[in-house]
Design a protein around this motif. Structure first.
Motif: not given
Length: 353
Positions: A15, A19-20, A242, A284-285
């Motif tokens: 995760s 890329l969501n 992140h 997305r990320n």
């Protein structure tokens, strides 16, 4: 004892880099870039890039544009304009002394978290309201200049409202019925406790950073607020990693970028490009987005730079954001561990009475 990674560990690592999927149209990202850069463009044209940057912060209301009919969109942006101006005013007023700044940030974070939670404002939620107040706390305290600074911010927001109106006419969204169910008594207790912890850690983070001698530590409370927005403990730790890793990579990008950029016109172009890329990457990320958020925040830091060089601002961001992320992660642990227990205790006491 087995040292093999568990499926949960593997899922967490994946995760970090995944890329969501995102349904956000590219035209929306382009509009965000234009809205964010327009005040800087006007400021550059008039030879007042610094004032243009202050108006750019007001343009961030575009990030709150809902996917609803034009009436709801304009009402939302108008409300955000008022909220931005109020939070910016509180921050400017509180810049008289660091202790006052910390108290103002604590109260601001509590109030905006309460309002955003009660009305279920979608992400970025309370974040930009807190960011504006935090940046304002390190702007030189000049009471006579407060009306001008708020006016610049509001002008940026008003220009964005105009762009959003045209965008909504060209690309209308279906009118959705607004069905905002009132929070239960238990939900209100949880919201108040979460908001109180947000205020304590945001204000406390600023006070702590200033106490250890950090220069203009406004990104400490901003990072703290960003981390504490995590919906659960997994999201809190994910955002912390992140935030720190993305900032470290973003520092390198910012350093290289500002070696190439020369003058306000190129900075204005950079705002368009960075804003577009960030808006496309955020859903997305978050980590990838932070890489591009870092150079953009360095540009915004020009509002409160006090004459510091861009390279110096780049390197101070990593320490600010790392400390803010650690404090925010601690606040997130408290919020997701302490709040449910306190809510249960308050519910039991209420039932007895």
């Amino acid at each position: 004892m087995s040292t093999q990674p568990t499926p949960r560990d593997v899922s967490f690592v994946r995760s970090l880099f995944a890329l969501n999927p995102s349904s956000r149209p590219y035209r929306y990202g382009l509009m965000v870039g234009i809205c964010m850069a327009f005040p800087a463009f006007v400021g550059t044209l008039m030879g007042s890039f610094q004032q243009g940057l202050m108006a750019v912060m007001g343009s961030a209301i575009i990030l709150y544009l809902p996917t609803s009919g034009i009436a709801q969109r304009m009402l939302t942006l108008a409300a955000c304009t008022c909220g931005f101006a109020f939070c910016f005013f509180l921050g400017l007023w509180g810049s008289v002394h660091p202790l006052v700044s910390a108290a103002v940030l604590a109260v601001t974070a509590f109030l905006v978290s309460l309002v955003a939670g009660y009305f279920r404002i979608a992400p970025p939620g309370n974040f930009f309201f807190i960011m504006l107040a935090a940046i304002a706390t390190v702007v030189p305290h000049e009471p006579a200049a407060i009306p001008e600074r708020i006016g610049l911010l509001v002008m940026g927001s008003m220009a964005t409202c105009l762009f959003a109106f045209v965008y909504s006419l060209l690309f209308p969204a279906p009118v959705a019925a607004v069905d905002l169910q009132p929070l239960s008594q238990n939900g209100i207790r949880t919201l108040v406790l979460h908001s109180a912890l947000m205020g304590i850690f945001v204000g406390g983070g600023y006070w702590f950073a200033h106490g250890i001698g950090m220069h203009n530590p406004y990104w400490v409370p901003i990072s703290c607020a960003a981390i504490m927005q995590g919906a659960n403990l997994r999201m809190v730790w994910l955002r912390k990693i992140h935030r720190i890793a993305g900032t470290a990579v973003g520092m390198v990008l910012a350093f290289l970028l500002f070696k190439l950029i020369d003058g306000p016109w190129m900075l204005t172009a950079a705002i368009v490009i960075l804003s577009f890329v960030i808006e496309m990457l955020i859903p997305r990320n978050y980590g990838y987005a932070v890489i591009f958020i870092t150079p953009l925040t360095v540009i915004f830091a020009g509002v409160a730079s006090h004459g510091l060089e861009m390279n110096e601002l780049v390197f101070t961001r990593l320490l600010d954001i790392s400390l803010g992320s650690v404090i925010g992660a601690l606040g997130g642990v408290f919020a997701h561990w302490l709040v449910p227990r306190m809510t249960t205790v308050l519910k039991q006491r209420s039932a007895r009475h």
